[in-house]
Design a protein around this motif. Structure first.
Motif, PDB file in Angstrom:
ATOM      1  N   PHE A   5      25.612  60.111  45.967  1.00  0.00           N
ATOM      2  CA  PHE A   5      24.827  60.671  45.162  1.00  0.00           C
ATOM      3  C   PHE A   5      25.136  61.035  43.972  1.00  0.00           C
ATOM      4  N   ASP A   6      26.464  61.371  43.610  1.00  0.00           N
ATOM      5  CA  ASP A   6      27.218  61.429  42.344  1.00  0.00           C
ATOM      6  C   ASP A   6      27.189  60.356  41.411  1.00  0.00           C
ATOM      7  N   LYS A   7      27.226  59.158  42.118  1.00  0.00           N
ATOM      8  CA  LYS A   7      27.238  57.929  41.084  1.00  0.00           C
ATOM      9  C   LYS A   7      25.852  57.771  40.527  1.00  0.00           C
ATOM     10  N   GLU A  31      17.917  55.281  44.857  1.00  0.00           N
ATOM     11  CA  GLU A  31      19.112  54.640  43.760  1.00  0.00           C
ATOM     12  C   GLU A  31      18.278  54.355  42.509  1.00  0.00           C
ATOM     13  N   LYS A  32      17.097  53.688  42.703  1.00  0.00           N
ATOM     14  CA  LYS A  32      16.401  53.239  41.399  1.00  0.00           C
ATOM     15  C   LYS A  32      15.727  54.178  40.651  1.00  0.00           C
ATOM     16  N   ILE A  33      15.143  55.015  41.501  1.00  0.00           N
ATOM     17  CA  ILE A  33      14.424  56.153  40.475  1.00  0.00           C
ATOM     18  C   ILE A  33      15.100  57.285  39.919  1.00  0.00           C
ATOM     19  N   ILE A  34      16.259  57.803  40.488  1.00  0.00           N
ATOM     20  CA  ILE A  34      16.894  59.116  40.182  1.00  0.00           C
ATOM     21  C   ILE A  34      17.483  58.888  38.639  1.00  0.00           C
ATOM     22  N   PRO A  35      18.307  57.832  38.541  1.00  0.00           N
ATOM     23  CA  PRO A  35      18.758  57.643  36.993  1.00  0.00           C
ATOM     24  C   PRO A  35      17.731  57.559  35.971  1.00  0.00           C
ATOM     25  N   LEU A  36      16.650  56.904  36.290  1.00  0.00           N
ATOM     26  CA  LEU A  36      15.446  56.850  35.231  1.00  0.00           C
ATOM     27  C   LEU A  36      15.108  58.130  35.097  1.00  0.00           C
ATOM     28  N   ALA A  37      14.794  58.793  36.270  1.00  0.00           N
ATOM     29  CA  ALA A  37      14.156  60.233  35.970  1.00  0.00           C
ATOM     30  C   ALA A  37      14.948  61.440  35.381  1.00  0.00           C
ATOM     31  N   LYS A  53      10.920  58.700  49.264  1.00  0.00           N
ATOM     32  CA  LYS A  53      10.129  58.885  47.737  1.00  0.00           C
ATOM     33  C   LYS A  53      10.326  60.396  47.358  1.00  0.00           C
ATOM     34  N   THR A  54      10.054  61.305  48.237  1.00  0.00           N
ATOM     35  CA  THR A  54      10.004  62.843  47.900  1.00  0.00           C
ATOM     36  C   THR A  54      11.399  63.250  47.116  1.00  0.00           C
ATOM     37  N   LEU A  55      12.522  63.134  47.969  1.00  0.00           N
ATOM     38  CA  LEU A  55      13.639  63.434  47.395  1.00  0.00           C
ATOM     39  C   LEU A  55      14.010  62.690  45.929  1.00  0.00           C
ATOM     40  N   PRO A  60      16.105  64.611  40.837  1.00  0.00           N
ATOM     41  CA  PRO A  60      16.262  65.042  39.198  1.00  0.00           C
ATOM     42  C   PRO A  60      15.718  66.071  38.707  1.00  0.00           C
ATOM     43  N   ILE A  61      14.513  66.553  39.489  1.00  0.00           N
ATOM     44  CA  ILE A  61      13.820  67.846  38.861  1.00  0.00           C
ATOM     45  C   ILE A  61      14.795  69.009  39.139  1.00  0.00           C
TER      46      ILE A  61
END
Length: 399
Positions: A5-7, A31-37, A53-55, A60-61
């Protein structure tokens, strides 16, 4: 401490909390959503139920919330009471396991609005709510929309449909244009995507392909009858099978009460839930289902969103979903945690094509069955017959 998750750009504090909670590896959607968010981009995310999806939007929030400020910063909209409470519990679980002092309030209709207003006076960082009640509280100036920095639309296919879009748009328009907008759904049409884009700033569209594998612990049967005889066939099957817990799926919410009444008339332990239930009634029904006081729950796909009930052994499709992915979502309610499950679909002659559609989509066999003398048998299996001519011969010989 460092993990995968650090990455993705998450802090060590968040990563260590995830590790503590048993989350070791991010899912493809995460993997795809977190960096964009984290970059404050607007995102449309499509991925199957249970894909994480929820996490993917909560992590990011959590990182971006300024806990030093006592103000409302995030608004999450969901279509049902159950989904609101599921997200609310996830937020609280993470907050309780972390060193972050993130606060959250749930806002749903059909409950005492004054209690909700009292909660909002504490200025929680995150508000999770249904669109109608959230809009009411914004209009009453109990939710400070101008401080909202991120809005999440969970189950966007529902919240942007004809019945909900006016409230959803109205909520979004009360916030500042600089806010971030994240939309998620398991199924989303091209029309919904276009509607979403009209509300967003150059959104990124992330589509994680649905896995079409069906749990091998689930057996699939279908039974044929005329449309008018479907409820009666369900009654016979319930008597034959005596399921521990079963969900009966109906396409139209308007038909739920009618079907439930018919089943109860035949002394079956059935109750229904639909979108117009007040919170207390829904909770009472779901508690009774979880506790085993009733064993049949009649629901639509929408009413069943967010439900998490253990020990469901059977799923009955009294009316058939048009899209195969919804068949997958329904049958996935049974046969969990290594237990066996059975999916039974009641088909009228005009619906037979849908059975073939599901079989092709998931590479499964849905066996054609029949019920005879209270037992499930193969369709067209040889039945015991009463030979009238032999009986008459015997009778005549006795004279």
């Amino acid at each position: 401490m460092s993990n995968l998750f650090d990455k993705l750009g998450l802090s060590e504090s968040i990563s260590s909390t995830l590790d503590k909670m048993g989350f070791k590896t991010p899912t493809p959607i995460q993997e795809k959503i977190i960096p964009l968010a984290l970059e404050n981009k607007d995102v449309i995310g499509k991925s199957q139920t249970g894909s994480g999806k929820t996490l993917s939007y909560l992590l990011p929030i959590f990182q971006k919330i300024d806990t030093n400020k006592r103000e409302m910063q995030v608004l999450i909209l969901a279509p049902t009471h159950e989904l609101v409470m599921q997200v609310y519990k996830t937020v609280n679980s993470f907050s309780n396991n972390s060193e972050l002092n993130i606060t959250c309030a749930s806002i749903i209709g059909d409950v005492n609005i004054n209690r909700q207003i009292e909660k909002l006076k504490e200025k929680p960082h995150i508000i999770v709510g249904t669109s109608g009640r959230t809009l009411d509280l914004i209009k009453k100036k109990k939710i400070a929309a101008h401080t909202i920095k991120t809005i999440v639309i969970d189950e966007a296919d529902i919240l942007l449909d004809a019945a909900h879009i006016d409230n959803t748009k109205a909520v979004i328009k009360t916030t500042l244009k600089e806010r971030q907008l994240l939309l998620f759904s398991a199924t989303i049409s091209n029309a919904t995507i276009e509607t979403a884009k009209s509300l967003m700033k150059e959104p990124e569209f992330i589509n994680v392909e649905n896995k079409t594998e069906v749990n091998s612990d689930i057996t699939h049967y279908y039974f044929t009858c005329d449309e008018r005889d479907k409820t009666e066939l369900v009654r016979k099957l319930v008597h034959a099978i005596n399921p521990k817990k079963a969900i009966v799926f109906i396409n139209k919410s308007d038909d739920i009460e009618i079907t439930t009444s018919k089943l109860k008339y035949h002394k079956l332990k059935a109750e229904g839930i639909h979108g117009t239930n007040i919170k207390e009634d829904r909770k009472k029904v779901l508690d009774a289902f979880r506790d085993g006081k009733i064993n049949l729950l009649v629901a639509s796909d929408i009413a069943a969103r967010g439900l998490d009930v253990k020990d469901v052994t059977h799923v009955f499709n009294l009316s058939l979903p048009i899209e195969p992915i919804n068949y997958l979502h329904r049958v996935g309610r049974c046969g969990r945690a290594g237990e066996k499950g059975m999916a039974i679909t009641i088909v009228s002659p005009t619906e037979l094509r849908l059975i073939k559609k599901y079989e092709r989509a998931f590479n499964i066999e849905i066996q054609h069955k029949d019920i005879y003398m209270g037992k499930i048998i193969n369709y067209k299996e040889k039945r015991p017959t009463f030979n009238r001519s032999k009986s008459n011969k015997y009778h005549n010989n006795r004279k």
